[in-house]
Design an enzyme around this catalytic site. Structure first.
Site, short mmCIF file in Angstrom:
data_model
loop_
_atom_site.label_atom_id
_atom_site.label_comp_id
_atom_site.label_asym_id
_atom_site.label_seq_id
_atom_site.Cartn_x
_atom_site.Cartn_y
_atom_site.Cartn_z
CB CYS A 267 -0.91 -0.01 1.23
SG CYS A 267 -2.01 1.41 1.28
CB CYS B 265 -1.27 3.55 8.23
SG CYS B 265 -2.31 4.27 6.92
CB CYS C 281 -0.92 -0.52 8.21
SG CYS C 281 -1.77 -1.67 7.10
CB CYS D 256 -15.75 -6.93 6.37
SG CYS D 256 -17.10 -6.77 7.54
CB CYS E 267 -18.70 -4.39 5.37
SG CYS E 267 -17.69 -3.01 5.97
CB CYS F 18 -18.22 0.36 9.23
SG CYS F 18 -17.12 -0.58 10.30
NE ARG G 56 -17.28 -5.62 13.53
CZ ARG G 56 -17.51 -4.93 12.41
NH1 ARG G 56 -16.56 -4.24 11.85
NH2 ARG G 56 -18.70 -4.96 11.85
N1 SAM Z 1 -6.59 0.63 3.04
C1 SAM Z 1 -7.87 0.91 3.55
C2 SAM Z 1 -7.85 2.03 4.57
O1 SAM Z 1 -6.90 2.17 5.30
O2 SAM Z 1 -8.84 2.78 4.60
C3 SAM Z 1 -8.57 -0.29 4.13
C4 SAM Z 1 -7.80 -1.36 4.85
S1 SAM Z 1 -7.07 -0.87 6.39
C5 SAM Z 1 -6.06 -2.25 6.77
C6 SAM Z 1 -8.40 -0.94 7.53
C7 SAM Z 1 -8.15 -0.59 8.95
O3 SAM Z 1 -7.47 -1.64 9.60
C8 SAM Z 1 -7.30 0.61 9.26
O4 SAM Z 1 -7.98 1.81 9.15
C9 SAM Z 1 -6.90 0.36 10.71
O5 SAM Z 1 -7.83 0.98 11.57
C10 SAM Z 1 -7.00 -1.17 10.83
N2 SAM Z 1 -5.67 -1.75 11.11
C11 SAM Z 1 -4.66 -1.88 10.23
N3 SAM Z 1 -3.57 -2.43 10.82
C12 SAM Z 1 -3.90 -2.63 12.11
C13 SAM Z 1 -3.18 -3.15 13.23
N4 SAM Z 1 -1.92 -3.54 13.14
N5 SAM Z 1 -3.83 -3.22 14.41
C14 SAM Z 1 -5.12 -2.81 14.51
N6 SAM Z 1 -5.83 -2.32 13.49
C15 SAM Z 1 -5.23 -2.21 12.30
FE1 SF4 Z 2 -2.79 1.17 3.38
FE2 SF4 Z 2 -2.75 -0.11 5.69
FE3 SF4 Z 2 -3.01 2.53 5.65
FE4 SF4 Z 2 -5.05 0.97 4.77
S1 SF4 Z 2 -4.27 1.09 6.85
S2 SF4 Z 2 -4.22 2.82 3.81
S3 SF4 Z 2 -3.86 -0.73 3.90
S4 SF4 Z 2 -1.21 1.38 4.96
#
Ligand code: SAM
Ligand code: SF4
Ligand code: DTB
Length: 370
Positions: free
Chosen positions: A71, A75, A78, A115, A146, A206, A278
């Site tokens: 990606c 973040c 992530c 989802c 979702c 959500c 949730r």
């Molecule tokens: N890329 C899209 C986005 O960020 O909007 C969708 C997928 S992203 C993985 C969805 C959510 O997963 C993130 O907004 C975050 O809140 C959650 N998430 C990702 N990594 C995580 C982690 N290590 N622990 C807890 N929640 C996590």
């Molecule tokens: Fe990309 Fe992960 Fe951020 Fe979603 S949460 S935008 S998958 S880096």
């Protein structure tokens, strides 16, 4: 986990006046809730919970990563960000049939919502065509749908809504003040814009966040304040405990005290009485007592299935055993929901998308592309 019959006293609106829904909670009021003695906070949350929900019903969602890794966003929590080396490769968008297969398995295991998540900053038009077909096909199985695909503009949200997508997940993640410590590639305002596009398109929202990222108690209060300012409140509010993935900048952040996590669930329940809260990522690392307390604090939804997107979740047998121990049952899909479509309508939508996809394939779809 078969649905069981249960006492409907909680559903009688004449029994007690319901707590008014507010959108104007001040930070001081929210911090005062956090500061209540633990038992008082949980008691109050449980009272609010019973005004709107069957206290022993838990909504069951299953997650599938339809496009994993690489990606472009940064973040810090992530595992799928291309900025960090977490050992995840770049995968292509899954084929529709594979997604349908997984959705069927989720339904057979007892999920009511499926989802689908993609590691995108935002979907490209040609990817969206495939994704819309997934929505139609999964919906046709009788599951709620979702998706979480990153930022969507008004046009994209409109297309998803038209395809029958029930929920769109897009998290605020943390407070506006702490946000810049976690993500630099998209702004808080971008996230709020996506949420308003989703709402305007007529889908259910959500949206929640992650706790345990080194934020201050005030940030947890401010995150919940932002969510509770959305009018109407998000129908679904995922509260994630950070899953610390090696290779991410958050791998060694200090653990959040589980009792602080439970407090946040209770406050979310009080601020957003009608929303499903949730108990989201992080359950695999939680003991049963912490999870039981989260349900007592008003959590009434979980992710069910052995994996979240890329990390682990409790084995289904473990969850079944926990539900049995606690006398919980899965919440059925609301058959009277205004957007519930008949089987024929769902088949029509799925067919229209399949035809559109064939046309698009012939024109430009490059299946070899990620
Ligand atoms: N890329 C899209 C986005 O960020 O909007 C969708 C997928 S992203 C993985 C969805 C959510 O997963 C993130 O907004 C975050 O809140 C959650 N998430 C990702 N990594 C995580 C982690 N290590 N622990 C807890 N929640 C996590
Ligand atoms: Fe990309 Fe992960 Fe951020 Fe979603 S949460 S935008 S998958 S880096
Ligand atoms: C949400 O709030 N949590 C889910 C879902 N929405 C998409 C994702 C959790 C991801 C945890 C890390 C992983 O498995 O990759």
């Amino acid at each position: 986990m078969p649905a069981q019959s249960h006492d409907n006293a909680w559903a009688d609106p004449s029994a007690t006046p319901r707590t008014a829904i507010r959108y104007d909670w001040s930070l001081e009021e929210i911090e005062a809730l956090f500061a209540l003695p633990f038992n008082d906070l949980l008691f109050r949350a449980q009272q609010v919970h019973r005004e709107y929900f069957d206290p022993n019903a838990v909504q069951i969602s299953t997650l599938l990563s339809i496009k994993t890794g690489a990606c472009p966003e940064d973040c810090k929590y992530c595992p799928q960000s291309g900025h960090y080396n977490t050992g995840l490769g770049k995968e292509k968008l899954l084929e529709v049939e594979k997604v349908v297969e997984q959705a069927k398995a989720a339904k057979d295991a007892g999920a009511s919502r499926f989802c689908m998540g993609a590691a995108w900053r935002s979907p490209r038009e040609r990817d969206l065509d495939v994704v819309l077909e997934m929505v139609g096909r999964v919906k046709a199985l009788g599951l709620e749908t979702c998706m979480t695909l990153g930022m969507v503009d008004a046009h994209q949200a409109g297309r998803l809504a038209e395809a029958g997508l029930d929920y769109y997940n897009h998290n605020l993640d943390t407070s506006p003040e702490y946000y810049g410590e976690i993500i630099t590639t998209r702004s808080y305002a971008d996230r709020l814009d996506t949420l308003s596009n989703v709402r305007d398109a007529g889908m259910k929202v959500c949206s929640g966040g992650i706790l345990g990222m080194g934020e201050a108690p005030r940030d947890r209060a401010a995150l919940l304040q932002q969510l509770a300012r959305l009018e109407p409140h998000p129908e679904s509010v995922p509260i994630n405990m950070l899953v610390k993935v090696p290779g991410t900048p958050m791998e060694n952040v200090e653990d959040l005290d589980p009792l602080e996590f439970i407090r946040a669930i209770a406050v979310a329940r009080i601020l957003m009485p009608k929303s499903h809260v949730r108990l989201s990522a992080g359950r695999e690392q939680m003991d049963e007592s912490t999870q039981a307390m989260a349900f007592l604090a008003g959590a009434n939804s979980i992710f069910y299935g052995d994996t979240l997107l890329t990390t682990g979740n409790p084995q289904v047998e473990r969850d079944r055993a926990l539900f049995d121990k606690l006398g919980l049952h899965p919440e059925p899909i609301d058959p009277d929901a205004p957007d519930a479509r008949s089987d024929d309508e769902q088949d029509e939508i799925a067919l229209a998308h399949a035809i559109q996809r064939q046309r698009d394939d012939a024109l430009f779809y490059d299946a070899a592309r990620a």
